[in-house]
Motif scaffolding. Structure first.
Motif, PDB file in Angstrom:
ATOM      1  N   PHE A   1       9.058  -2.432 -12.986  1.00 39.72           N
ATOM      2  CA  PHE A   1       8.614  -1.046 -13.118  1.00 39.72           C
ATOM      3  C   PHE A   1       8.245  -0.719 -14.566  1.00 39.72           C
ATOM      4  CE2 PHE A   1       9.453   3.564 -13.602  1.00 39.72           C
ATOM      5  CZ  PHE A   1       8.510   4.041 -12.712  1.00 39.72           C
ATOM      6  N   ASP A   2       8.985  -1.276 -15.521  1.00 41.53           N
ATOM      7  CA  ASP A   2       8.687  -1.016 -16.935  1.00 41.53           C
ATOM      8  C   ASP A   2       7.258  -1.425 -17.292  1.00 41.53           C
ATOM      9  OD1 ASP A   2      11.218  -0.046 -17.212  1.00 41.53           O
ATOM     10  OD2 ASP A   2      12.028  -1.845 -18.157  1.00 41.53           O
ATOM     11  N   LYS A   3       6.792  -2.536 -16.715  1.00 41.79           N
ATOM     12  CA  LYS A   3       5.413  -2.969 -16.978  1.00 41.79           C
ATOM     13  C   LYS A   3       4.407  -1.967 -16.414  1.00 41.79           C
ATOM     14  CE  LYS A   3       6.402  -7.889 -17.208  1.00 41.79           C
ATOM     15  NZ  LYS A   3       6.216  -9.199 -16.586  1.00 41.79           N
ATOM     16  N   LEU A   4       4.718  -1.404 -15.240  1.00 40.45           N
ATOM     17  CA  LEU A   4       3.822  -0.405 -14.660  1.00 40.45           C
ATOM     18  C   LEU A   4       3.729   0.828 -15.552  1.00 40.45           C
ATOM     19  CD1 LEU A   4       4.774  -0.391 -10.854  1.00 40.45           C
ATOM     20  CD2 LEU A   4       2.831  -1.500 -11.941  1.00 40.45           C
ATOM     21  N   THR A   5       4.861   1.228 -16.122  1.00 38.61           N
ATOM     22  CA  THR A   5       4.866   2.450 -16.933  1.00 38.61           C
ATOM     23  C   THR A   5       4.028   2.297 -18.202  1.00 38.61           C
ATOM     24  OG1 THR A   5       6.890   1.851 -18.132  1.00 38.61           O
ATOM     25  CG2 THR A   5       7.145   3.141 -16.103  1.00 38.61           C
ATOM     26  N   THR A   6       3.873   1.084 -18.679  1.00 40.01           N
ATOM     27  CA  THR A   6       3.076   0.885 -19.894  1.00 40.01           C
ATOM     28  C   THR A   6       1.619   0.545 -19.598  1.00 40.01           C
ATOM     29  OG1 THR A   6       3.728  -1.442 -20.037  1.00 40.01           O
ATOM     30  CG2 THR A   6       5.079   0.164 -21.248  1.00 40.01           C
ATOM     31  N   SER A   7       1.327   0.137 -18.365  1.00 40.91           N
ATOM     32  CA  SER A   7      -0.046  -0.271 -18.062  1.00 40.91           C
ATOM     33  C   SER A   7      -0.818   0.761 -17.220  1.00 40.91           C
ATOM     34  CB  SER A   7      -0.057  -1.631 -17.357  1.00 40.91           C
ATOM     35  OG  SER A   7       0.626  -1.557 -16.127  1.00 40.91           O
ATOM     36  N   TRP A   8      -0.133   1.697 -16.603  1.00 40.07           N
ATOM     37  CA  TRP A   8      -0.801   2.712 -15.787  1.00 40.07           C
ATOM     38  C   TRP A   8      -0.826   4.042 -16.521  1.00 40.07           C
ATOM     39  CZ3 TRP A   8       0.893   2.480  -9.951  1.00 40.07           C
ATOM     40  CH2 TRP A   8       0.616   1.217  -9.440  1.00 40.07           C
ATOM     41  N   ALA A   9      -1.842   4.839 -16.250  1.00 41.66           N
ATOM     42  CA  ALA A   9      -1.892   6.202 -16.779  1.00 41.66           C
ATOM     43  C   ALA A   9      -0.772   7.010 -16.119  1.00 41.66           C
ATOM     44  CB  ALA A   9      -3.249   6.832 -16.472  1.00 41.66           C
ATOM     45  N   PRO A  10      -0.157   7.935 -16.858  1.00 43.10           N
ATOM     46  CA  PRO A  10       0.968   8.702 -16.294  1.00 43.10           C
ATOM     47  C   PRO A  10       0.667   9.366 -14.957  1.00 43.10           C
ATOM     48  CG  PRO A  10       0.799   9.086 -18.647  1.00 43.10           C
ATOM     49  CD  PRO A  10      -0.410   8.276 -18.256  1.00 43.10           C
ATOM     50  N   LEU A  11      -0.481   9.999 -14.821  1.00 40.85           N
ATOM     51  CA  LEU A  11      -0.810  10.669 -13.571  1.00 40.85           C
ATOM     52  C   LEU A  11      -0.967   9.681 -12.421  1.00 40.85           C
ATOM     53  CD1 LEU A  11      -1.305  13.332 -12.164  1.00 40.85           C
ATOM     54  CD2 LEU A  11      -3.698  13.205 -12.854  1.00 40.85           C
TER      55      LEU A  11
ATOM     56  N   ILE B   1       2.544   8.684 -11.306  1.00 39.34           N
ATOM     57  CA  ILE B   1       3.188   9.748 -10.528  1.00 39.34           C
ATOM     58  C   ILE B   1       2.607   9.796  -9.111  1.00 39.34           C
ATOM     59  CG2 ILE B   1       3.410  12.262 -10.316  1.00 39.34           C
ATOM     60  CD1 ILE B   1       3.677  12.269 -13.419  1.00 39.34           C
ATOM     61  N   LYS B   2       1.298   9.682  -8.987  1.00 40.54           N
ATOM     62  CA  LYS B   2       0.673   9.674  -7.659  1.00 40.54           C
ATOM     63  C   LYS B   2       1.146   8.482  -6.841  1.00 40.54           C
ATOM     64  CE  LYS B   2      -3.608  12.100  -8.868  1.00 40.54           C
ATOM     65  NZ  LYS B   2      -5.057  11.954  -9.050  1.00 40.54           N
ATOM     66  N   PHE B   3       1.249   7.319  -7.493  1.00 35.75           N
ATOM     67  CA  PHE B   3       1.721   6.117  -6.808  1.00 35.75           C
ATOM     68  C   PHE B   3       3.160   6.302  -6.311  1.00 35.75           C
ATOM     69  CE2 PHE B   3       4.417   2.403  -7.314  1.00 35.75           C
ATOM     70  CZ  PHE B   3       3.931   1.623  -6.286  1.00 35.75           C
ATOM     71  N   LEU B   4       4.050   6.771  -7.193  1.00 36.39           N
ATOM     72  CA  LEU B   4       5.445   6.978  -6.796  1.00 36.39           C
ATOM     73  C   LEU B   4       5.542   7.978  -5.655  1.00 36.39           C
ATOM     74  CD1 LEU B   4       7.233   7.023 -10.262  1.00 36.39           C
ATOM     75  CD2 LEU B   4       7.337   5.223  -8.525  1.00 36.39           C
ATOM     76  N   ASN B   5       4.736   9.015  -5.703  1.00 34.39           N
ATOM     77  CA  ASN B   5       4.736   9.996  -4.623  1.00 34.39           C
ATOM     78  C   ASN B   5       4.320   9.361  -3.300  1.00 34.39           C
ATOM     79  OD1 ASN B   5       4.980  12.768  -3.649  1.00 34.39           O
ATOM     80  ND2 ASN B   5       2.771  12.615  -3.363  1.00 34.39           N
TER      81      ASN B   5
END
Length: 122
Positions: A30-40, A43-47
């Protein structure tokens, strides 16, 4: 739930069950996703992921979503059974339902391009 004078609880918050199961699932890397994806986008993905898991949890007998914390999803069985979790057969069925839910959740996550790690405790 109400507070009495002095801040004491009027009724107990928790109850004891003799048998329950808890399934913890977390997004791998998950840490890699947080640094490689735009915040929005994150959030859309997690939702999408957690809404899909919520829907599957609602369709499963005896499972209750406990919470999501960050990328961790927690679901339990045996909390609101009529026997209070005392029946071994009912407990075994609840654990089987959790395992089935874990497999379904991993399939949902895979379709969204991520891997879920899971741990089951009884």
């Amino acid at each position: 739930l109400r507070l009495e004078a002095g801040g004491l609880l009027e009724s107990p918050v928790a109850q004891r069950v003799s048998r329950a199961g808890v399934l913890f699932m977390a997004i791998h890397d998950f840490d890699k996703l947080t640094t490689s994806w735009a915040p929005l986008d994150l959030i859309k993905f997690l939702n999408r992921l957690f809404t899909s898991l919520d829907d599957r949890c609602k369709e499963s007998d005896g499972l209750v979503k406990i919470e999501t914390v960050g990328e961790v999803y927690v679901v339990a069985s045996g909390l609101f059974s009529e026997s209070g979790g005392a029946d071994e057969q009912e407990h075994g069925a609840g654990l089987a339902e959790l395992a089935k839910f874990a497999l379904q959740a991993r399939a949902v996550a895979s379709k969204l391009g991520v891997e879920l790690r899971a741990g089951l405790h009884s």
